[in-house]
Design a protein around this motif. Structure first.
Motif, mmCIF file in Angstrom:
data_model
loop_
_atom_site.group_PDB
_atom_site.id
_atom_site.type_symbol
_atom_site.label_atom_id
_atom_site.label_comp_id
_atom_site.label_asym_id
_atom_site.label_seq_id
_atom_site.Cartn_x
_atom_site.Cartn_y
_atom_site.Cartn_z
ATOM 1 N N UNK A 106 59.823 -5.294 33.338
ATOM 2 C CA UNK A 106 60.828 -4.674 33.951
ATOM 3 C C UNK A 106 60.468 -3.744 35.051
ATOM 4 N N UNK A 107 61.493 -3.165 35.986
ATOM 5 C CA UNK A 107 61.139 -2.378 37.336
ATOM 6 C C UNK A 107 60.227 -1.194 36.717
ATOM 7 N N UNK A 108 60.242 -0.714 35.536
ATOM 8 C CA UNK A 108 59.290 0.477 35.183
ATOM 9 C C UNK A 108 57.813 -0.024 34.857
ATOM 10 N N UNK A 109 57.708 -1.288 34.697
ATOM 11 C CA UNK A 109 56.303 -1.749 34.267
ATOM 12 C C UNK A 109 56.307 -2.280 32.739
ATOM 13 N N UNK A 110 57.373 -2.031 31.995
ATOM 14 C CA UNK A 110 57.640 -2.619 30.774
ATOM 15 C C UNK A 110 57.471 -4.065 30.650
ATOM 16 N N UNK A 111 56.662 -4.630 29.802
ATOM 17 C CA UNK A 111 56.830 -6.081 29.578
ATOM 18 C C UNK A 111 57.477 -6.406 28.567
ATOM 19 N N UNK A 112 58.530 -7.316 28.584
ATOM 20 C CA UNK A 112 59.197 -7.764 27.309
ATOM 21 C C UNK A 112 58.847 -9.023 26.993
#
Length: 388
Positions: free
Chosen positions: A80-86
């Motif tokens: 995600x744009x905030x660096x969270x990996x899903x």
């Protein structure tokens, strides 16, 4: 007017993104000047990564891993744009990746999901969401732990493969090479079940049969998982197998719990990630739906999550699904104003699935036309009151 379309997938016929397109087409037909925002959603299962990628414009990362039967496979996760990996369990070790005749829970493991998690950690991602729906494993997550550096040994000191068949002999778990980045990671499990790992409400008895376990397998496999989990708990000094969610995804939930992961409803994690509450502020109507809306939908599924958020914001919600069953009436208490099936006459299930896009668009158009008629009458009544 502002319409927010946020459907889950219509399994077997439409992805959530495709369903959102059908909803939007129907809205546009009824209200050509409408402002339509498409936010396809999911609840942590298959389709979560695709939904978030479309909704956030994140980065897709592809990685070579192994499926539940150790066969090489190409899988992916979204950043995600905030660096969270899903990550999705289904994309690496999903039940749909293995033909029914090949399913074998004694040999299947969750290594591929662990390989994806390892890849994300080594890329520097420290906030990671793992969707637990759709797995084809029942290994208490030992495959995932093995990919992250854990090792399993029998009483004679022989190394064991991370499968239920091999690890029924496990006597010791060595964590010396567990990946150090795990200590600083903020891992969340997207999960909508509260089953413990073992027992009659556990992973094996409740979900094992749909993954290929026979009646004879169930008590033996459950006992093996209990033994494996006790040995893992001893190594981590963290008792987790009785916790809610430990039985999710064949026990991958258990493995994430011993790693210190936090659990949340999948739909809540998804809705937070796409700033759903922010988008609600300008919406006049929310359209949501899924393949089949029934009693289970009320217990933390995607449609229920959307309804709860919209109700809190004071925005009406209409559910349009492939089928709406009697048990779905509980959704009215959660915030759904009305529910409709896309089927408008006698039709076979096969034809309904084949025509799902056009049927969904037509249903959305009719729903919005009815909504607009009521809206216009309300506005007219308000104007009359003000002029009297």
């Amino acid at each position: 007017m502002h319409f927010l379309v946020a459907p889950d997938s219509f399994k077997g016929s439409l992805t959530s993104a495709r369903a959102a397109q059908a909803f939007a087409l129907g809205v546009q037909r009824a209200c050509p000047k409408a402002n339509i925002l498409q936010l396809p959603i999911a609840d942590g299962g298959e389709g979560t990564v695709a939904s978030l990628l479309q909704a956030t414009g994140g980065e897709m990362v592809n990685v070579d891993v192994h499926d539940s039967l150790a066969r090489p496979i190409r899988a992916g996760y979204v950043v995600l744009p905030d660096g969270t990996a899903v990550l999705e369990a289904a994309s690496a070790v999903g039940i749909n990746l293995v033909q029914p005749a090949d399913r074998n829970l004694w040999q299947a493991n969750s290594r591929g999901l662990g390989e994806m998690l390892l890849h994300a950690l080594e890329r520097g991602h420290r906030r990671i969401i793992v969707g637990l729906g759709g797995s084809g494993t029942n290994d208490a997550g030992i495959g995932l732990l093995h990919a992250l550096g854990a090792r399993f040994y029998d009483a004679a000191g022989h190394s064991l493969e991370p499968t239920p068949a091999a690890c029924q002999a496990v006597a010791r778990v060595d964590l010396a090479n567990l990946h150090p980045a795990l200590h600083g990671a903020d891992i969340w499990a997207a999960c909508d079940v509260a089953n413990p790992l073992c027992g009659t409400r556990g992973a094996t008895f409740v979900y094992g049969p749909q993954k290929g376990a026979t009646a004879a397998d169930l008590p033996r496999l459950d006992a093996v998982l209990s033994h494996i989990a006790s040995t893992v708990e001893q190594a981590f000094a963290r008792p987790c197998q009785a916790l809610p969610g430990a039985g999710a995804a064949g026990g991958i939930g258990f493995a994430l719990l011993v790693l210190g992961a936090q659990f949340a409803r999948g739909v809540d994690l998804v809705l937070d990630a796409i700033d759903f509450d922010l988008h609600l502020q300008t919406a006049d109507l929310v359209l949501t739906g899924e393949g089949c809306t029934d009693e289970q939908t009320c217990f933390g599924k995607a449609v229920a999550g959307v309804a709860e958020r919209a109700k809190a914001a004071g925005v009406p919600v209409i559910c349009i699904s492939g089928a709406v069953l009697e048990g779905a009436k509980g959704l009215y208490d959660l915030g759904v104003s009305a529910m409709f099936s896309i089927v408008n006459g006698p039709i076979s299930a096969e034809d309904a699935m084949e025509q799902a896009f056009s049927l969904t668009a037509n249903a959305a158009e009719m729903v919005v036309r009815a909504f607009l008629a009521g809206y216009q009458r309300t506005q007219g009544t308000m104007r009359s009151t003000m002029n009297s």
